[in-house]
Design a protein around this motif. Structure first.
Motif, mmCIF file in Angstrom:
data_model
loop_
_atom_site.group_PDB
_atom_site.id
_atom_site.type_symbol
_atom_site.label_atom_id
_atom_site.label_comp_id
_atom_site.label_asym_id
_atom_site.label_seq_id
_atom_site.Cartn_x
_atom_site.Cartn_y
_atom_site.Cartn_z
ATOM 1 N N VAL A 1 0.737 -1.125 -0.047
ATOM 2 C CA VAL A 1 -0.226 0.730 -0.023
ATOM 3 C C VAL A 1 0.902 1.182 -0.267
ATOM 4 N N VAL A 2 2.307 0.951 0.092
ATOM 5 C CA VAL A 2 3.329 2.309 0.800
ATOM 6 C C VAL A 2 3.123 2.917 -1.329
ATOM 7 N N ASN A 3 2.822 2.125 -1.912
ATOM 8 C CA ASN A 3 3.035 2.743 -3.488
ATOM 9 C C ASN A 3 1.924 3.439 -3.715
ATOM 10 N N VAL A 4 0.876 3.614 -3.146
ATOM 11 C CA VAL A 4 -0.405 4.686 -3.368
ATOM 12 C C VAL A 4 0.565 5.708 -2.501
ATOM 13 N N ALA A 5 0.289 5.993 -1.731
ATOM 14 C CA ALA A 5 1.264 7.236 -0.761
ATOM 15 C C ALA A 5 2.336 7.801 -1.595
ATOM 16 N N LEU A 6 2.963 7.357 -2.999
ATOM 17 C CA LEU A 6 4.615 7.371 -3.085
ATOM 18 C C LEU A 6 4.304 9.567 -3.722
ATOM 19 N N PRO A 7 3.058 8.681 -4.736
ATOM 20 C CA PRO A 7 3.021 10.454 -5.240
ATOM 21 C C PRO A 7 2.847 11.643 -4.185
ATOM 22 N N VAL B 1 6.276 -5.497 18.052
ATOM 23 C CA VAL B 1 6.420 -4.493 18.428
ATOM 24 C C VAL B 1 7.472 -3.778 17.611
ATOM 25 N N TRP B 2 9.171 -4.045 17.414
ATOM 26 C CA TRP B 2 10.265 -3.843 16.318
ATOM 27 C C TRP B 2 9.597 -3.054 15.569
ATOM 28 N N PHE B 3 7.876 -3.667 14.384
ATOM 29 C CA PHE B 3 7.574 -2.935 13.092
ATOM 30 C C PHE B 3 6.277 -2.199 13.518
ATOM 31 N N ALA B 4 5.894 -2.196 14.777
ATOM 32 C CA ALA B 4 5.827 -0.924 15.098
ATOM 33 C C ALA B 4 5.853 0.566 15.595
ATOM 34 N N VAL B 5 7.409 0.143 16.411
ATOM 35 C CA VAL B 5 8.385 0.884 16.130
ATOM 36 C C VAL B 5 8.829 1.932 14.804
ATOM 37 N N ALA B 6 8.948 1.482 14.166
ATOM 38 C CA ALA B 6 9.146 1.494 12.936
ATOM 39 C C ALA B 6 8.624 2.196 12.383
ATOM 40 N N SER B 7 7.030 1.520 11.978
ATOM 41 C CA SER B 7 5.956 2.604 11.592
ATOM 42 C C SER B 7 6.045 3.467 12.021
ATOM 43 N N ALA B 8 5.993 3.965 13.744
ATOM 44 C CA ALA B 8 5.985 5.696 13.815
ATOM 45 C C ALA B 8 6.909 6.441 13.334
ATOM 46 N N LEU B 9 8.478 5.550 13.023
ATOM 47 C CA LEU B 9 9.012 6.653 13.117
ATOM 48 C C LEU B 9 8.516 6.834 11.384
ATOM 49 N N CYS B 10 8.194 5.573 10.646
ATOM 50 C CA CYS B 10 7.911 6.403 9.363
ATOM 51 C C CYS B 10 6.953 7.432 9.056
ATOM 52 N N PRO C 1 -5.142 -2.191 -0.683
ATOM 53 C CA PRO C 1 -5.095 -1.344 -1.225
ATOM 54 C C PRO C 1 -6.313 0.708 -1.111
ATOM 55 N N PHE C 2 -6.928 -0.704 -0.879
ATOM 56 C CA PHE C 2 -8.588 0.296 -1.248
ATOM 57 C C PHE C 2 -7.901 1.501 -0.008
ATOM 58 N N LEU C 3 -7.784 0.383 1.545
ATOM 59 C CA LEU C 3 -7.621 1.092 2.833
ATOM 60 C C LEU C 3 -6.575 2.164 2.694
ATOM 61 N N GLY C 4 -5.742 2.248 2.346
ATOM 62 C CA GLY C 4 -4.479 2.923 1.550
ATOM 63 C C GLY C 4 -4.987 3.857 1.370
ATOM 64 N N GLY C 5 -5.470 4.130 -0.228
ATOM 65 C CA GLY C 5 -6.130 5.084 -0.334
ATOM 66 C C GLY C 5 -6.660 5.950 -0.015
ATOM 67 N N TRP C 6 -7.653 5.278 0.541
ATOM 68 C CA TRP C 6 -9.501 6.158 1.037
ATOM 69 C C TRP C 6 -7.937 7.408 2.655
ATOM 70 N N LEU C 7 -7.126 6.324 3.186
ATOM 71 C CA LEU C 7 -6.203 6.802 3.951
ATOM 72 C C LEU C 7 -5.043 8.196 4.025
ATOM 73 N N VAL C 8 -4.401 7.807 2.443
ATOM 74 C CA VAL C 8 -4.024 9.198 1.390
ATOM 75 C C VAL C 8 -4.681 9.856 1.243
ATOM 76 N N VAL D 1 -0.775 5.772 6.370
ATOM 77 C CA VAL D 1 -0.475 4.904 6.022
ATOM 78 C C VAL D 1 0.430 3.156 7.192
ATOM 79 N N PHE D 2 1.906 4.215 7.479
ATOM 80 C CA PHE D 2 2.390 3.604 8.857
ATOM 81 C C PHE D 2 1.552 4.022 9.873
ATOM 82 N N LEU D 3 0.948 4.623 10.626
ATOM 83 C CA LEU D 3 0.443 5.101 12.036
ATOM 84 C C LEU D 3 -0.348 3.812 12.119
ATOM 85 N N LEU D 4 -1.260 3.120 11.268
ATOM 86 C CA LEU D 4 -2.394 2.289 11.928
ATOM 87 C C LEU D 4 -1.847 1.063 12.270
#
Length: 504
Positions: A32-38, A87-96, A155-162, A170-173
């Motif tokens: 889903v990160v691809n949706v947010a790239l632009p 846990v690692w993934f969540a912390v990294a997502s917060a940093l993103c 992808p639907f959720l990612g697009g809606w969040l963006v 997309v990351f904080l979720l």
């Protein structure tokens, strides 16, 4: 206590929930990160290389460490390593989500990949080790099917969040999802180990694999960029190739009789020419596919003017087709042999890529994008399940887990290198994503290259894959894509026969 959980029990449903949500987080962030790239590019003024690294930093650490992550779970406890990974993934997502520039985002994405490498192999291994033998097939099927649903919704959720809240969500979720996964896992998932695991961990092998991929990826990505430091590019390429050669030498030495048997990549798994051939097919096929998934969502927004939510769901037919028909494709391959389904499937996917080159300004979804997605999806549905089954069938049964892990890593490495190399070769460098005309031209050139690669993969499959591979396959070669086969990489298959010790 041995594996004794029933799928129909409350405990079984909790285990399934934890593993589906955990693996779903890692899978969604790979797509889903691809949706947010632009939007990311616009906010940070990033170049195409920056957008490529936003995707590739995650894939790099995930591909380089995923085999080590599985070994850590076997030794120290699959639940423990799974929770650490979440846990690692969540912390990294917060940093993103908190990134202030593209460099910080890329670094955080690399950390996300480390978390993904810890939790991804653990999710299916927990199912295999926790459920009763007679319930495992249905449990894996449910895990795969629910993962497919998550892949369809993502992808639907990612697009809606963006569109509604901004790309950072997309990351904080991932943070509230991680809290749920951790709570359920700690309370309801039993701890399991592989009692036969011994010897040292192949940390050197993992580090060399990651350095090899990093060096080559950097060189491929940065070489076409203007004002690039050519000395650094060449140094990176040489270091990457050198690390790769050292990796092969190290794994060959560690795999010899009398040496420590903990090699990350036992070289005798490649004793089968069929196993080697099917991994070459995987490399070419998944490399081309990864470029399509990287560029298509960008193109629909930059060139065709789609909103993020529309671009994110454009490839939904691919997921739906794979959800509905992957199991039937695997069954067909077992009846007639895998050669024809893989060959025809890859050719169909190439045809879908060629149809995608019709995308232009103000493209209509129903008449242009949908037919391409249907043809592309039909091809992947026909090819992916037989390919996965053939990987397991052509390796020694005692290497079922290693064979699947190798194939998964090959697919991810292929995507990493192809996304680094093909867009710049097609002219997609600098700020090309801000110019619809330039991006349209580069997209068409890149897809033509990908279509040629898919044809090459089809030729390789037709000339190297034996039709009797699945007819004489051991039980471990049964396709795990009973309901859905992921497109980011083939599914991981933990060893079935390793004794486990379980403790609450």
């Amino acid at each position: 206590m041995t594996a004794s959980i029933r799928l129909s029990s409350a405990s079984g449903r909790w285990v399934l929930l934890a593993t589906v949500l955990g693996s779903g987080m890692a899978m969604l962030d790979a797509t889903v990160v691809n949706v947010a790239l632009p939007r990311i590019g616009d906010e940070f003024g990033a170049s195409m290389a920056g957008l490529q690294w936003t995707v590739n930093a995650y894939t790099l650490t995930l591909a380089g460490l995923i085999l080590l992550g599985g070994s850590l779970g076997d030794r120290f406890g699959r639940r423990k390593i799974f929770v650490i990974g979440v846990v690692w993934f969540a912390v990294a997502s917060a940093l993103c989500g908190a990134a202030q520039d593209v460099s910080m985002l890329i670094a955080a994405r690399a950390l996300q990949g480390v978390g993904g490498a810890l939790l991804t192999p653990g999710s299916l291994a927990i199912i295999q080790a926790s459920f009763r033998p007679e319930d495992r097939a249905r449990a894996v099927g449910a895990w795969s099917g629910l993962g497919g649903v998550a892949g369809a919704i993502g992808p639907f959720l990612g697009g809606w969040l963006v569109e509604a809240a901004g790309w950072r969500w997309v990351f904080l979720l991932n943070i509230p999802l991680a809290v749920v996964v951790i709570a359920v896992t700690v309370r309801h998932v039993p701890e399991t180990y592989d009692s036969q695991t011994h010897g040292k961990f192949d940390v050197r092998g993992a580090a060399l694999a990651a350095l090899c991929l990093a060096g080559i990826t950097y060189a491929l990505t940065m070489a076409p960029e203007k004002d690039t430091n050519l000395a650094l590019v060449w140094g990176s390429a040489i270091a990457g190739v050198g690390a790769g050669a050292w990796f092969v030498f190290t794994e060959r030495r560690r795999s010899r009789p009398g040496h420590d048997p903990s090699a990350m990549l036992p070289v005798d798994v490649f004793a089968s020419k069929q196993f080697t051939a099917i991994n070459v097919v995987t490399f070419v096929m998944y490399g081309a596919m990864s470029v399509v998934f990287f560029l298509l969502v960008l193109t629909l927004q930059v060139v065709a003017g789609f909103k993020p939510i529309a671009a994110g769901t454009a490839m939904l037919p691919v997921t739906v087709l794979m959800l509905l028909f992957s199991a039937r494709s695997g069954a067909l391959a077992q009846r007639i042999g895998p050669r024809l389904p893989i060959t025809l499937g890859v050719l169909l996917a190439a045809g879908g890529m060629l149809l995608m080159t019709r995308i232009s300004t103000h493209t209509d979804y129903v008449t242009v994008v949908l037919p391409a997605a249907l043809v592309f999806g039909a091809g992947l549905t026909l090819a992916v399940a037989p390919l996965t089954a053939t990987v397991l069938a052509t390796a020694d049964e005692r290497h079922a887990g290693v064979a699947s892990g190798v194939n998964n890593a090959v697919a991810r490495a292929a995507g990493l290198l192809a996304v680094a190399a093909i867009p710049p070769l097609a002219g997609l460098t600098g700020a090309a994503y801000t110019n619809p005309g330039d991006f349209q031209h580069g997209f068409r050139m890149a897809l033509l290259v990908c279509a040629v690669l898919m044809v090459a993969a089809a030729v390789l499959a037709f000339t190297t894959v034996r039709n009797d591979a699945l007819r004489t396959a051991p039980p471990s070669a049964e396709p795990e894509c009973r309901i859905n086969c992921p497109v980011a990489a083939p599914p991981l298959e933990p060893a079935h026969n390793a004794p486990t010790e379980s403790e609450q």
